[in-house]
Design an enzyme around this catalytic site. Structure first.
Site, PDB file in Angstrom:
ATOM      1  N   VAL A  26       0.842  -1.201   0.000  1.00 53.45           N
ATOM      2  CA  VAL A  26       0.000   0.000   0.000  1.00 53.45           C
ATOM      3  C   VAL A  26       0.875   1.248   0.000  1.00 53.45           C
ATOM      4  CG1 VAL A  26      -1.718   1.322   1.277  1.00 53.45           C
ATOM      5  CG2 VAL A  26      -1.943  -1.159   1.100  1.00 53.45           C
ATOM      6  N   ASP A 200       4.658  13.331 -41.321  1.00 54.56           N
ATOM      7  CA  ASP A 200       5.609  12.522 -42.076  1.00 54.56           C
ATOM      8  C   ASP A 200       4.930  11.274 -42.625  1.00 54.56           C
ATOM      9  OD1 ASP A 200       7.855  14.030 -41.942  1.00 54.56           O
ATOM     10  OD2 ASP A 200       8.852  12.851 -40.385  1.00 54.56           O
ATOM     11  N   LYS A 222       8.629  12.271 -47.230  1.00 56.97           N
ATOM     12  CA  LYS A 222       9.898  12.242 -47.951  1.00 56.97           C
ATOM     13  C   LYS A 222      10.106  10.809 -48.425  1.00 56.97           C
ATOM     14  CE  LYS A 222      11.995  16.033 -45.374  1.00 56.97           C
ATOM     15  NZ  LYS A 222      13.109  16.493 -44.518  1.00 56.97           N
ATOM     16  N   ASP A 255      11.276   8.870 -33.098  1.00 57.56           N
ATOM     17  CA  ASP A 255      11.594   9.965 -32.199  1.00 57.56           C
ATOM     18  C   ASP A 255      12.094  11.142 -33.013  1.00 57.56           C
ATOM     19  OD1 ASP A 255      12.417  10.626 -29.109  1.00 57.56           O
ATOM     20  OD2 ASP A 255      13.860  11.482 -30.526  1.00 57.56           O
ATOM     21  N   GLY A 366       7.593  -2.383 -39.561  1.00 55.98           N
ATOM     22  CA  GLY A 366       7.412  -2.935 -38.222  1.00 55.98           C
ATOM     23  C   GLY A 366       6.302  -2.286 -37.428  1.00 55.98           C
TER      24      GLY A 366
END
Length: 412
Positions: A26, A200, A222, A255, A366
């Site tokens: 707790v 992107d 791109k 990132d 992925g």
């Protein structure tokens, strides 16, 4: 007392004495929030969980390694009673009553003078939920309501207009490797509040469909050897819309600062005097291998990993990568943007000492529905890319870790 509803209030505990009795699970769950509130915490307990002990060792809390004694609550503003001794809990709560210290009791909520709500936080908002039905408290319902409210605030499905003046600016948001569920909660909230999104190609595209109709989406894709929006044009668009008073999100894959040219955009915004917020994202360099069961490090196999860009060949004068040094590493090598150069990369690694039979995994798209993994070795990877039709975006993992996790059943 049971016939009356509780009076909700937010306690300002910064710098004020809070006593916690008991160092078990707790306390472990409640202490982080008390620390975040800036409380001056005294823990009284003969023992503690490893996590609670670490808080004491680091100096975050003061730990008195003994059982509760009369007078421990003197000078306290708030107390959490959570020992495994019911008799000690009863005595402590009686002291709290006499001393007029608001007291939470883990073993008997009805004997306490305060209850801990199910609490969650989204940017700038704290949500605290208490259920006080006639038949008694229902902590599970409180937690479920809390979760629903916080999730709605985070993903933008539950919102209220902000009446304070909004400062124009740009958020550089890392969207993660592609699966829309892998964007950070802060990134998703900012996306829900945006007026303009500069997106992107590698960002989580599915999230764009959730944007309200009034949001302007600018395609900053791109495509290798194809159409693209020049970086200068992207910078100009960010500055233009921010100066017009709009909330702008630059949605990037992975990132912003890992091969994302995020620093270039941040510098352009700084030069233009535009406030910039950077929201880190999950990099594909570790998340994509993990999604197919490949750990980039593993005890006894790899104690290091390196992430490099493969967008230029090893013999290209523009390359900043020390490929001979990488060939001498024993750990894992993760190559991004290297599909069309992997033949030359593999040849260079072998020429500088890496074994030709070193395992290689090619993971295309992925974490998305189109994800696929193809295995090879340094000796065969160039031919495998051609034979299997591997195309960008793909993450390439080189090293013995590729052979691990062959029996794992992973989902993305």
């Amino acid at each position: 007392m049971a016939d009356h509803p509780v009076y909700p209030v937010g306690l300002r505990l910064a710098g004020r004495r809070v006593v916690v009795l008991g160092g078990g699970q707790v306390a472990q769950r409640r202490l982080p929030a008390l620390l975040a509130a800036g409380a001056d915490i005294v823990l009284v307990s003969p023992s503690a969980t490893p996590s609670v002990e670490a808080m004491a060792t680091s100096g975050e809390i003061h730990w008195e390694r003994r059982r509760y004694a009369e007078g421990d609550l003197a000078g306290a503003w708030y107390a959490l009673i959570a020992t495994t001794d019911p008799e000690a809990n009863t005595r402590a709560s009686a002291e709290a009553e006499r001393s007029r210290v608001w007291c939470v009791r883990a073993d008997d909520a009805h004997a306490a003078t305060a209850w801990t709500p199910a609490t969650g936080r989204s940017e700038g908002v704290t949500v605290a939920v208490l259920t006080t039905e006639p038949e008694g408290r229902d902590p599970r319902r409180s937690a479920a309501l809390r979760d629903a409210i916080v999730e709605g605030l985070r993903d933008g499905t539950l919102s209220a207009p902000q009446h304070r003046t909004r400062v124009p600016g740009v958020a550089l948001v890392g969207g993660g490797p592609g699966d829309p569920d892998l964007i950070t909660v802060r990134g998703r909230r900012l996306l829900a509040e945006a007026d303009v999104v500069v997106a992107d190609r590698l960002g989580p595209r599915d999230l764009l469909a959730e944007l309200p109709p009034h949001v302007e989406v600018i395609d900053a894709a791109k495509i290798p050897y194809g159409r693209f929006m020049a970086q200068e044009a992207i910078n100009a668009a960010l500055i233009e819309h921010a100066r017009a008073g709009r909330a702008v999100v630059r949605l990037k894959g992975g990132d912003p600062f890992v091969f994302g040219r995020g620093m270039e955009e941040a510098e352009a915004l700084a030069e233009a005097g535009i406030p910039c917020t950077v929201v880190p994202g999950i990099s594909s360099s570790i998340s994509v291998p993990g999604a197919v069961g490949i750990p980039v490090t593993h005890r006894g196999v790899a104690h290091e990993f390196a992430v490099v860009s493969g967008h230029v060949a090893p013999d290209d004068d523009r390359s900043l990568v020390d490929w001979p040094a990488l060939a001498r590493l024993r750990g894992t090598l993760v190559v991004l943007m290297g599909v069309d150069k992997i033949g030359a990369i593999a040849q260079t690694l072998v020429a500088n000492g890496r074994e030709p039979h070193t395992p290689v995994a090619l993971i295309q798209e992925g974490t998305t529905a189109a994800q696929r993994r193809v295995d090879a070795t340094l000796a065969t990877v160039a031919d495998t890319v051609v034979a299997e039709g591997i195309r960008p975006p793909a993450v390439i993992v080189i090293g013995e870790v590729v052979a691990l996790g062959g029996t794992l059943r992973t989902t993305s």
